[in-house]
Design an enzyme around this catalytic site. Structure first.
Site, PDB file in Angstrom:
ATOM      1  N   LYS A  45       0.805  -1.231   0.000  1.00  0.00           N
ATOM      2  CA  LYS A  45       0.000   0.000   0.000  1.00  0.00           C
ATOM      3  C   LYS A  45       0.839   1.284   0.000  1.00  0.00           C
ATOM      4  O   LYS A  45       0.375   2.347   0.427  1.00  0.00           O
ATOM      5  CB  LYS A  45      -0.990   0.055   1.186  1.00  0.00           C
ATOM      6  CG  LYS A  45      -1.766  -1.198   1.480  1.00  0.00           C
ATOM      7  CD  LYS A  45      -2.177  -1.990   0.291  1.00  0.00           C
ATOM      8  CE  LYS A  45      -3.342  -1.439  -0.455  1.00  0.00           C
ATOM      9  NZ  LYS A  45      -3.716  -2.374  -1.572  1.00  0.00           N
ATOM     10  N   HIS A 100       7.518  -7.455  -2.113  1.00  0.00           N
ATOM     11  CA  HIS A 100       7.284  -6.836  -0.798  1.00  0.00           C
ATOM     12  C   HIS A 100       8.255  -7.430   0.234  1.00  0.00           C
ATOM     13  O   HIS A 100       8.121  -7.147   1.423  1.00  0.00           O
ATOM     14  CB  HIS A 100       5.866  -7.139  -0.296  1.00  0.00           C
ATOM     15  CG  HIS A 100       4.752  -6.454  -1.040  1.00  0.00           C
ATOM     16  ND1 HIS A 100       4.788  -5.136  -1.422  1.00  0.00           N
ATOM     17  CD2 HIS A 100       3.535  -6.913  -1.445  1.00  0.00           C
ATOM     18  CE1 HIS A 100       3.648  -4.818  -2.023  1.00  0.00           C
ATOM     19  NE2 HIS A 100       2.881  -5.878  -2.051  1.00  0.00           N
ATOM     20  N   SER A 130      -4.771   2.640   4.326  1.00  0.00           N
ATOM     21  CA  SER A 130      -4.990   1.963   3.048  1.00  0.00           C
ATOM     22  C   SER A 130      -4.987   0.438   3.244  1.00  0.00           C
ATOM     23  O   SER A 130      -5.820  -0.283   2.676  1.00  0.00           O
ATOM     24  CB  SER A 130      -3.879   2.381   2.064  1.00  0.00           C
ATOM     25  OG  SER A 130      -4.058   1.773   0.818  1.00  0.00           O
TER      26      SER A 130
END
Ligand code: PPS
Length: 288
Positions: A45, A100, A130
């Site tokens: 995010k 990630h 988010s």
């Protein structure tokens, strides 16, 4: 749906089992990067999808066709996810890859290969907001409970994908070791054209005015929200419940102010000072 309730644990962090297996994570951790690879690295995010789109346009010289016909997860596949091996294009040129994963997992292999890294960070208060909304949409993530309960886990670092603080500190700590470009979501907001120019210089692809114009138009929030190849509307409702909200939710800076109570702000600021102060790192974004 496959492994929706499964959580994988890897390198001390939890990851959704729907997208990751022990095998896919091992493959990622031992991946032979090439010097021509470009790796987009983010905590979730933080502007991942935005950067995937920007680099797609940068490498297509502003031609919107790839961005309008190929889903973003195929243009810049996630290194650690189960489909990565099949999605990776076997090309002699650059390969756009997304991850990630934390720096301690990928740092050594990246250093050896001299692959280029683009790290995008975002104000963690906006990341938390988010991420919370995304948990309601994504059926492969656990029920987030109340925002207060989610925020407590975010600050502890026990949410999926691990601690935001460790992720950012780990990758900021790679400044000397890697060929790495740092940028923030907030900078993309402030000056997308300037950011694209700097990215072009970093990647050895100076951008002309036409490419920049096309990139700016196509990478606006409105254009991306309406592009099915990037707004995740292609994902079936059993995996992303689109009735719960949109992946392209608001796309603004400072939405945390609509969500945080004064108590939550004070707690967050204290934890931020404790966790970020000790590393001797000057974070390039503001918390206010
Ligand atoms: S993920 O799931 O990790 O890939 O998510 P990620 O892409 O990192 O982050 C999603 C948030 O980025 C916003 N977004 C944008 N903001 C502004 N402009 C553009 N073009 C843009 N594209 C994506 C998206 O709306 C999510 O943020 P929130 O705050 O939830 O709206």
């Amino acid at each position: 749906m496959d492994r929706m309730e499964v959580t994988e644990t890897f390198a001390g962090i939890s990851l959704p089992g729907h997208l990751h297996t022990k095998e896919s994570l091992h493959f990622a951790a031992t991946f032979p990067f090439r010097a021509t690879d470009v790796l987009i690295v983010t905590y979730p995010k933080s502007g991942t999808t935005w950067m995937q789109e920007i680099l797609t346009l940068l490498y297509s010289n502003g031609d919107v066709l790839p961005a309008k016909t190929i889903p973003n997860w195929m243009r810049a596949p996630w290194l650690e996810q189960t489909y990565f091996r099949d999605a990776l294009r076997d090309t002699a040129g650059h390969r756009l890859i997304t991850t990630h994963l934390p720096a301690h997992v990928l740092g050594p292999a990246l250093q050896q290969s001299r692959a280029k890294v683009v790290y995008v960070a975002r104000n963690p208060k906006d990341v938390a907001v988010s991420f919370y909304h995304f948990h309601r949409l994504a059926k492969f993530l656990p029920d987030p409970g109340s925002f207060d309960a989610f925020l407590a886990r975010f600050l502890e670092g026990t949410v999926q994908y691990g601690s935001w603080f460790e992720h950012v500190k780990g990758w900021l700590g790679q400044r000397q070791a890697l060929d790495i470009f740092y940028i923030t979501y907030e900078e993309l907001h402030q000056d997308l054209r300037g950011a694209a120019e700097r990215l072009g210089a970093f990647l050895g692809r100076p951008l002309g005015p036409e490419t920049l114009g096309s990139l700016e138009r196509h990478c606006s929030f409105a254009a991306m929200r309406d592009n099915a190849m990037v707004n995740y509307s292609l994902i079936p409702a059993e995996i992303m419940d689109h009735s719960q909200g949109r992946f392209m939710r608001k796309g603004v800076v400072g939405d945390w102010r609509e969500h945080f109570s004064p108590r939550q702000t004070a707690l967050f600021d204290r934890v931020y000072r404790e966790r970020m102060g000790d590393a001797g790192l000057r974070a390039p974004w503001t918390l206010a």
